[in-house]
Design an enzyme around this catalytic site. Sequence first.
Site, PDB file in Angstrom:
ATOM      1  N   GLY A 155     -21.660 -11.606  16.542  1.00  0.00           N
ATOM      2  CA  GLY A 155     -22.537 -10.456  16.414  1.00  0.00           C
ATOM      3  C   GLY A 155     -23.118  -9.989  17.737  1.00  0.00           C
ATOM      4  N   SER A 156     -24.306  -9.396  17.675  1.00  0.00           N
ATOM      5  CA  SER A 156     -24.877  -8.610  18.774  1.00  0.00           C
ATOM      6  C   SER A 156     -25.264  -9.400  20.010  1.00  0.00           C
ATOM      7  CB  SER A 156     -26.105  -7.846  18.276  1.00  0.00           C
ATOM      8  OG  SER A 156     -25.748  -6.964  17.235  1.00  0.00           O
ATOM      9  N   VAL A 157     -25.200 -10.731  19.986  1.00  0.00           N
ATOM     10  CA  VAL A 157     -25.553 -11.493  21.183  1.00  0.00           C
ATOM     11  C   VAL A 157     -24.680 -11.112  22.371  1.00  0.00           C
ATOM     12  CG1 VAL A 157     -26.555 -13.507  20.036  1.00  0.00           C
ATOM     13  CG2 VAL A 157     -24.071 -13.386  20.368  1.00  0.00           C
ATOM     14  N   VAL A 158     -23.483 -10.549  22.135  1.00  0.00           N
ATOM     15  CA  VAL A 158     -22.561 -10.237  23.229  1.00  0.00           C
ATOM     16  C   VAL A 158     -22.893  -8.917  23.916  1.00  0.00           C
ATOM     17  CG1 VAL A 158     -20.739 -11.437  21.947  1.00  0.00           C
ATOM     18  CG2 VAL A 158     -20.849  -8.936  21.868  1.00  0.00           C
ATOM     19  N   LYS A 159     -23.868  -8.189  23.433  1.00  0.00           N
ATOM     20  CA  LYS A 159     -24.098  -6.826  23.924  1.00  0.00           C
ATOM     21  C   LYS A 159     -24.523  -6.774  25.390  1.00  0.00           C
ATOM     22  CE  LYS A 159     -25.003  -4.763  19.400  1.00  0.00           C
ATOM     23  NZ  LYS A 159     -26.012  -4.257  18.427  1.00  0.00           N
TER      24      LYS A 159
END
Length: 687
Positions: free
Chosen positions: A387-391
Amino acid sequence: MKFLKKTTRKNKQGKSQIPFRLNFLFFVVFLLFAALIAQLAYLQIINGTKFESEVSSTDTQTETKNVQRGMIYDSTGKVLVSNNASRAITYTKPLSVTSLQMYNIANDLVKYTSIDTGTLTASNKADYYLVVPQHLKDVEKQIAGYKKMGDSALYSAAVAYVKKNKLTKNMTLKEEEAAVVFSKMSGAYSLSTVYIKYSGVTDTEMSRVGENLASMPGIKVGTSWSRNYPNGESVKTVIGTVTSEKQGLPSDQINSLLAQGYSRDDSVGSSYIESQYENVLKGTKSVTTLETQNNKITREIKTYGGKKGDNVVLTINAEFQQKVQDIMKSAVESVGSSNPDLPGAYAVVMNPNTGGIYALAGVSRNLETGKVSENALGAINQSFVMGSVVKGATVMGGLMSGAISTENNTLVDEPIKLQGTATKSSWFNSSGSNNMSLTASNALMVSSNSYMMQLAMKEGGFNYSSGSALSMSTSIFSKLRGFFNQFGLGVKTGIDIPGESTGYEGPSTQANIGKALDLSFGNYDSYTTIQLAQYISTIANGGYRLQPHVLQSIHGTNKDGTLGQTKAEFSPNVLNVVSANQSQWDVVKTGLWRVVHGSSTYRTGGTMSSVKPAVAAKTGTAQTYHGETPTETLSAVSYAPTKNPQVVVALVFPGMADSTTSHVNTQAVSSIYSAFWKYVQSSDGLD
């Protein structure tokens, strides 16, 4: 001048005695030469072949014996793995020994000691039975055409006959014990040492065997070593295990290990740290030189006493490791009943400036029973869509590619509508009623999916307009992944523990081009928790992707058995550098700070705002499935303190219920930081 007159002594008859004495002397010399010639003839002609054979058969061999394995310590010097010494009975197979001789020795040995028969097989029993010549003859006569069969085929047939006709069914317990001993003896190589009994040897057994060694050639009394865990065995989930003498060498490595000088029943590191640092921990076997003649040992000289294995000191803090393990286990147990598809959870705590691992924790949960068990290494070998942790990596990719700049990076968060596909949007703006302009930092703060998808389309050269058909080259996949890889996402981190997973890349064909948008906000490829830790460390330290490691140093041993002098230390290993400038890093780091401390009601990490020293973070929620059941993955990456990062925490809770309102991920992060500043490092003077 006067001349001396020559005189000669005469006997009474007037005759000289000199000729007689000379004749006697010549006779003696003749006899001596005759004896010498006779001896030479005896040596060279009669026994020449024998003596030549003896000289040529003289040889020197070596015998090796195991030594104590090196110990493993945590970063504070606490012993995690030590050794227990046990009395043992061993057998060193002579150069020349018959099966019948080993049979007799085995029968003698079991008179003085008891042997576990749990490993005894029907084939072992048959081998023991057939070593008696008369038994073999009787059985061979029952095999049709036995006279025309080769030795190997005939023996195989004889073993089969013994099994089929149950000729060993009436064996006594002592005969079964002797069969086990005989099997170990016959399976040994010449001059190799095998353990007959490696634990539980009593005083009485030791005494009785010792008194009768002379009648049992090759049998010796010695010592075996086994691993001991003075602070509990839970550490084995990280450190790994060592094979026992009973298990012997791992079947998938046996040939290579034998070539390195191991014996078949040697103990060897079989997993994780014990396996990774086998060459350090194993030590050097003692060496005894054996002088042999005609296949018999004539002299034994201990030429090398052996050397205990070196000791390994880890970066892991044992007390903190246990606290993190407890936090993750407690968290899973607390939410398990309302999240039936939760398979476990994993966490990594790491030094972003060295790559040293402070804690590597995790648990697995049985979906049928709900039972939770330790599985720390799931942090390196289990991958999930995070999920969004890679943003943070997505934004940095946009900056480095020129899709946005530090001065011009404002985009409008709006639902992304493309021809032929379902609408994709941010969690707070699914209907389009909450469109808002966002800078890159604020897009990270509120975790805007729309912003990341627009970045991907810009990098792919596609000018987005609502309702248009998405037309991008598949090169966008490699472009996005290229930036992710620089941070450690989607590539092996290089951690010094075997079994690391790379993760999973989704298909990258034109038919899947829409998935490139999902990739941009972390809802396509899967990553491991250790990759998340390396990724957030790279951000924390300003662009250096460091190899994670659990080895801190290698030490010798002092005479009193304590940890000795340092022989080697692990130096930080930079795998690559993300070549962004300071202003670009400021954009990303500001966004991560605002995730926790920003003013927007949509910030996603507000539950961590009370953590001191202050943390910067990125949370993640990925839409996933368990079978056909919709689920979510909750993840988080973080570092602290924000101004001078000393530690990073990365974790994941996969398989949570769809549309969950749980904050188990951020609550666990907060608990881990609290434990870190208590057990590992003081937070005094840190903001």
